[in-house]
Design an enzyme around this catalytic site. Structure first.
Site, PDB file in Angstrom:
ATOM      1  N   ASP A 175       0.849  -1.185   0.000  1.00 44.16           N
ATOM      2  CA  ASP A 175       0.000   0.000   0.000  1.00 44.16           C
ATOM      3  C   ASP A 175       0.887   1.239   0.000  1.00 44.16           C
ATOM      4  O   ASP A 175       2.116   1.153   0.160  1.00 44.16           O
ATOM      5  CB  ASP A 175      -0.955   0.016   1.199  1.00 44.16           C
ATOM      6  CG  ASP A 175      -0.248  -0.302   2.510  1.00 44.16           C
ATOM      7  OD1 ASP A 175       0.936   0.096   2.659  1.00 44.16           O
ATOM      8  OD2 ASP A 175      -0.842  -0.948   3.380  1.00 44.16           O
ATOM      9  N   ASP A 177       1.296   5.126   1.626  1.00 42.42           N
ATOM     10  CA  ASP A 177       0.901   6.062   2.666  1.00 42.42           C
ATOM     11  C   ASP A 177       1.484   7.438   2.362  1.00 42.42           C
ATOM     12  O   ASP A 177       2.536   7.573   1.720  1.00 42.42           O
ATOM     13  CB  ASP A 177       1.386   5.591   4.037  1.00 42.42           C
ATOM     14  CG  ASP A 177       0.712   4.297   4.477  1.00 42.42           C
ATOM     15  OD1 ASP A 177      -0.427   4.052   4.041  1.00 42.42           O
ATOM     16  OD2 ASP A 177       1.334   3.536   5.236  1.00 42.42           O
ATOM     17  N   ASP A 266      10.883   4.137  13.330  1.00 47.21           N
ATOM     18  CA  ASP A 266      11.688   3.149  14.035  1.00 47.21           C
ATOM     19  C   ASP A 266      13.035   2.876  13.380  1.00 47.21           C
ATOM     20  O   ASP A 266      14.082   2.966  14.017  1.00 47.21           O
ATOM     21  CB  ASP A 266      10.894   1.846  14.196  1.00 47.21           C
ATOM     22  CG  ASP A 266      10.193   1.420  12.910  1.00 47.21           C
ATOM     23  OD1 ASP A 266      10.486   1.974  11.841  1.00 47.21           O
ATOM     24  OD2 ASP A 266       9.345   0.511  12.989  1.00 47.21           O
TER      25      ASP A 266
END
Length: 575
Positions: A175, A177, A266
């Site tokens: 996907d 984002d 992260d």
């Protein structure tokens, strides 16, 4: 976005009236209208009843005997499954999601042309004339439309995270984002086909044809970097006594800049932004270097980042297994040290990340890495105990099951979460058969360690009960499929979970090489002969099953059944 544990399953099945035969409750919905055969007279003489008890698999007779021949365990488990499905449906109806608006999807209208308005199209070259770092044809056109529309309205907007990472690695993203400087309300004002979700931090979902969703988030900052000296990356918390005591992040709803948003992520490979309007990658965290060197490295001090959110251990494992990357040494050492903090994370997050490992077709390498980190004792205690108890042979068997599962997932087969979990628990189930008192309180049981694991998932990790009950059912049904239990199989074949149980059994055969003849018989619509080693188990259960066996008689059946005391007693019970 859907709930982390919004797991797919079978449709709810209406319960049948109590007056029908017990096996009817296990039939598929398409068979609900089939008239009951209970009123039909028996076709064979009473003497054949005992003859077919042990080795008869006569599908023509299963209309009378379907209930008893499915076994008490499976019938009880089926009733438990129905109760679990009803309970989950009621809980979902009561809980709801008040924060989310009704999911009315409005297709995006075409923008009204404005004077001197640039065309909504990503450039193929940069301003210097060089080719764009990522070919626009490789990107999702709707995600590009969102980015360029936000640019039109004066906001910063970039493709972010995994889609940029995967495109640079030559992989197809799952996907796309978008991160932007626009606040959620501003995003909604720009896109009429948008709704806001989330309680702690509002996200914008922009809807397109076919149910596609492009998630748009506002730039955020890492709260642990804002309290101490801002601008001291990597050292935040190191010199601060109070943050050194407990770094676990409990809130992250602080708006920030694009650079702060990249730094709060992260791993460096997930901190890359792509400016579609300029055709260039924006790298605030040196993620391009780590992609080129094929390393997974935290952004900032790995000790701090892992203690902020220990779930990052599972994310690092997933990326390493999925992308075939190495974990940088300091990051790996920090992961080892943060394993003890995993119990502090929300159990639902841990369970969802564990399922994501299994769903991704990389469960074998991922679980091996988790075992090396000593994290399985927290995530899947029965698996950890099995591997420790059975040594090298146990590892070989367990990871053969994981590889069989990965093979199916990688081939594009969509498997229910109950199937995924049951497949990984089959080795434990085979090694630890259910105790003799497994039928306490009328509830079918598998081995105690598996029962405890499923119960813990339901109680603390919000695993829907229907998933736990289906997993239990699938494990129970393996005994019949393998030939350990010898039953007439007409009703067993019609059980709603027969195909799923057969899928698990297929992976068992692939993993162990045992039972191939039985599998081929089941797949061909035939009944396999009983397993040679099952005679003792079958005999041991024989007397108990005969006492419970009840044959329905109609007409003058009482006169015909007088040849055996046991038979007459059974018939008397039915009368």
């Amino acid at each position: 976005m859907s709930s982390p544990l919004d797991l797919t399953g079978h449709e709810e099945r209406p319960e049948r009236p109590e007056a029908q035969a017990p096996a009817d409750s296990a039939e598929r919905p398409s068979e609900h209208e089939t008239p009951s055969r209970a009123s039909e007279a028996p076709a064979e003489p009473p003497d054949s009843a005992d003859a077919g008890e042990d080795d008869g698999f006569d599908d023509d007779d299963d209309g009378e005997d379907a209930g008893p021949e499915v076994s008490d365990e499976i019938r009880a488990a089926t009733e438990a499954l129905k109760a679990a499905e009803a309970e989950d449906a009621q809980a979902a109806a009561e809980a709801g999601d008040e924060a989310d608006e009704p999911e009315a999807v409005i297709l995006e209208p075409e923008p009204e042309p404005a004077a001197n308005e640039p065309e909504l199209q990503a450039p193929t070259t940069t301003r210097t004339g060089e080719p764009a770092e990522i070919d626009p044809d490789e990107m999702d056109p709707d995600a590009l439309k969102v980015v360029l529309r936000l640019h039109q309205h004066g906001h910063q907007a970039y493709l972010v995270g995994g889609c940029v990472r995967d495109l640079l690695l030559g992989k197809k993203p799952k996907d796309f984002d978008v991160a932007t400087s626009a606040h959620p309300g501003e995003v909604r004002a720009i896109f009429r086909n948008c709704r806001l979700i989330g309680r702690r931090f509002r996200l914008a979902h922009v809807y397109f044809k076919g149910g596609k969703i492009v998630e748009v988030s506002t730039f955020r900052a890492n709260p642990t970097e804002l309290e101490p000296a801002a601008g001291a990356p990597g050292s935040a918390g190191s010199d601060d006594g109070q943050s050194g005591e407990d770094l676990l992040i409990t809130h992250d709803n602080v708006f920030g800049t694009a650079q702060q948003d990249a730094r709060r992520r992260d791993f460096t490979i997930n901190g890359l932004f792509y400016d579609a309007a300029e055709g260039r990658v924006i790298d605030y965290v040196r993620g391009r270097r780590d992609l080129d060197e094929r390393f997974i490295r935290t952004i900032g001090d790995p000790e701090i980042r892992m203690r902020e959110d220990p779930v990052r251990i599972l994310r690092a494992v997933r990326f390493a297994a999925k992308l075939d990357l190495d974990i940088e040494s300091r990051t790996y050492a920090a992961m080892e040290g943060a394993v003890e903090d995993l119990p502090r994370c929300a159990p639902a997050r841990l369970l969802e990340e564990t399922f994501r490992l299994i769903r991704g077709g990389v469960s074998a390498p991922a679980l091996k890495l988790l075992a090396a980190l000593d994290a399985l004792k927290i995530l899947l205690p029965p698996v950890d105990a099995y591997l420790r108890e059975h040594g090298k042979e146990g590892e070989k068997t367990f990871y053969a099951f994981a590889q069989a599962l990965d093979k199916r997932v990688s081939a594009g087969e969509v498997l229910d979460d109950a199937i995924l979990l049951a497949t990984l628990l089959v080795p434990i189930s085979r090694a630890q058969p259910p105790p003799d008192d497994s039928q306490d309180e009328g509830r079918a049981s598998v081995s105690r360690v598996i029962e405890d694991l499923l119960a813990g998932f339901v109680e603390s990790a919000r695993l829907p009960r229907r998933i736990a009950e289906r997993c239990r059912m699938l494990l129970l049904m393996q005994r019949t499929l393998s030939g350990e239990r010898r039953r007439k199989t007409g009703a067993f074949r019609r059980h709603p979970l027969f195909n799923e149980a057969l899928a698990v059994f297929t992976m068992t055969v692939e993993a162990t090489g045992e039972g191939r003849e039985a599998l081929e018989a089941w797949q061909a619509g035939e009944v396999p002969p009983p397993r040679a080693g099952a005679n003792g188990g079958g005999d041991a259960e024989g007397p108990r099953r005969k006492r419970r066996r009840r044959r329905r008689r109609r007409g003058n059946g009482s006169g015909e059944g007088g040849g055996s005391g046991a038979s007459s007693g059974s018939d008397a019970g039915e009368g």
